[in-house]
Scaffold this motif. Structure first.
Motif, short mmCIF file in Angstrom:
data_model
loop_
_atom_site.label_atom_id
_atom_site.label_comp_id
_atom_site.label_asym_id
_atom_site.label_seq_id
_atom_site.Cartn_x
_atom_site.Cartn_y
_atom_site.Cartn_z
N GLY A 63 0.81 -1.21 0.00
CA GLY A 63 0.00 0.00 0.00
C GLY A 63 0.85 1.26 0.00
O GLY A 63 0.55 2.22 -0.71
N PHE A 64 1.91 1.26 0.80
CA PHE A 64 2.79 2.43 0.84
C PHE A 64 3.43 2.66 -0.53
O PHE A 64 3.46 3.79 -1.03
N VAL A 65 3.96 1.60 -1.12
CA VAL A 65 4.63 1.74 -2.42
C VAL A 65 3.64 2.24 -3.47
O VAL A 65 3.95 3.17 -4.24
N ASP A 70 -0.96 6.36 4.82
CA ASP A 70 -2.37 6.03 5.06
C ASP A 70 -2.81 4.84 4.22
O ASP A 70 -3.51 3.94 4.71
N LEU A 71 -2.41 4.81 2.94
CA LEU A 71 -2.80 3.68 2.09
C LEU A 71 -2.13 2.40 2.56
O LEU A 71 -2.75 1.32 2.54
N ARG A 81 -11.68 -3.22 -2.64
CA ARG A 81 -12.76 -2.47 -1.99
C ARG A 81 -12.53 -2.37 -0.49
O ARG A 81 -12.77 -1.31 0.11
N GLN A 82 -12.07 -3.46 0.13
CA GLN A 82 -11.80 -3.43 1.56
C GLN A 82 -10.70 -2.42 1.89
O GLN A 82 -10.78 -1.70 2.89
N ILE A 83 -9.68 -2.39 1.06
CA ILE A 83 -8.57 -1.47 1.30
C ILE A 83 -9.05 -0.02 1.25
O ILE A 83 -8.75 0.80 2.14
N TYR A 84 -9.83 0.31 0.24
CA TYR A 84 -10.25 1.69 0.10
C TYR A 84 -11.34 2.07 1.10
O TYR A 84 -11.47 3.25 1.45
N ASP A 85 -12.09 1.09 1.58
CA ASP A 85 -13.01 1.38 2.70
C ASP A 85 -12.22 1.81 3.93
O ASP A 85 -12.57 2.78 4.62
N MET A 89 -9.18 3.01 3.88
CA MET A 89 -8.53 4.28 3.53
C MET A 89 -9.49 5.44 3.76
O MET A 89 -9.11 6.48 4.34
N ASP A 90 -10.72 5.28 3.34
CA ASP A 90 -11.72 6.35 3.54
C ASP A 90 -11.89 6.65 5.03
O ASP A 90 -12.03 7.82 5.43
#
Length: 302
Positions: A252-254, A268-269, A287-291, A293-294
């Motif tokens: 996520g960081f990369v 954050d990502l 979708r889980q990751i961006y949930d 993240m939000d």
């Protein structure tokens, strides 16, 4: 291009039991199979986040073919080396109230196999990204990660190393772009009283450009090469899986850094990806990751 290196890939076989009875036949209540190995986990999360990568490492035997085929089915590119000794390992994870793990020995890469890997890395180009993850197997020279970084030191390659102990300290002289110890790994190196910020500063002085320290339920901090200390909070959810959470954070960081060149966004990502995997039976879906993240970003705006 992004390249991930997994020295000892695996197939993780997860078995669920009501309880484990020693010395008796146990029948599972459920089971899953996952393509394992820390660099492979990174590549799979990068794929979820829309980033292409090529998986490097050593596989062989029928398990190696199954792992490679599985990655190709997931549209992840590979450029493996096939040693003559051993087979790609199967790691058995028994979940019966508490978790018991049995990890196989795996493929044994000799010096000629390692040379092939070094030669592949020497062909990397300026602007490429190299992510090296996991512990160095006992059967492989313990300076292998240093030799991997040596192979690209003349190129403008962004190097990320996620390991611990002596292997971590040994690569710092090559000034990796990012390392990601957790608090236990920091304390193993610097002692019990070290704080996340103090440990990150010491690792920077030893050569790392950017240092993320993951702190479990206390979130994460990033000591960036611009001198700023960034922090990320914790997502709400039930942790059901610890396997791959750290690898997801690296991916996520990369992905976040390559997308925006923004340290806070990248942290954050990374934190969102790590949390999403911790809340999932396997690696997290996009979708889980961006949930997650939000959730993190909405809190930071309050």
């Amino acid at each position: 291009m992004i390249y991930t290196v997994t020295i000892s890939p695996a197939i993780d076989y997860v078995v669920h039991l009501d309880r484990l009875q020693k010395g008796a036949t146990n029948r599972s209540t459920g089971e899953e199979y996952f393509l394992g190995g820390k660099g492979i986990n990174v590549s799979q999360i990068l794929k979820e986040l829309g980033m292409e990568s090529i998986v490097l490492g050593f596989v062989n035997g029928f398990t190696g073919k199954a792992l490679e085929n599985g990655l190709h089915q997931g549209e992840i590119k590979t450029d493996f080396i096939y040693p003559k000794q051993g087979i790609t390992r199967i790691n058995v994870k028994i979940k019966a109230g508490e978790e018991t793990e049995i990890n196989g020995q795996g493929t044994i890469a000799d010096e000629s196999d390692l040379k092939m890997l070094y030669d592949k890395l020497r062909k990397l180009k300026d602007g490429d990204v190299l992510i090296i993850s996991g512990n160095i197997p006992a059967a492989v020279p313990q300076d292998t990660y240093s030799r991997l970084l040596e192979a690209v030191k003349e190129k403008d390659v962004l190097c990320i190393v996620d390991t611990n102990g002596a292997a971590l300290m040994d690569v710092l002289k090559y000034h990796p772009f990012l390392i990601k110890p957790n608090m236990d790994e920091l304390r193993d190196v610097f002692g019990e009283k070290i704080s996340a910020e103090e440990g990150a500063e010491k690792l920077q002085k030893a050569g790392a450009r950017n240092v993320i320290v993951s702190m479990g339920g206390d979130g994460a901090v990033l000591k960036a090469e611009n001198g700023t200390l960034y922090t990320a909070g914790v997502c709400r959810g039930k942790m059901i899986n610890s396997v791959g959470a750290g690898d997801s954070m690296v991916a996520g960081f990369v992905a976040g850094y390559l997308e925006k060149k923004d340290y806070q966004y990248a942290l954050d990502l990374g934190s969102a990806a790590g949390a999403a995997t911790a809340f999932s039976p396997g690696l997290a879906a996009r979708r889980q990751i961006y949930d997650c993240m939000d959730e993190l970003r909405s809190r930071s705006l309050r």
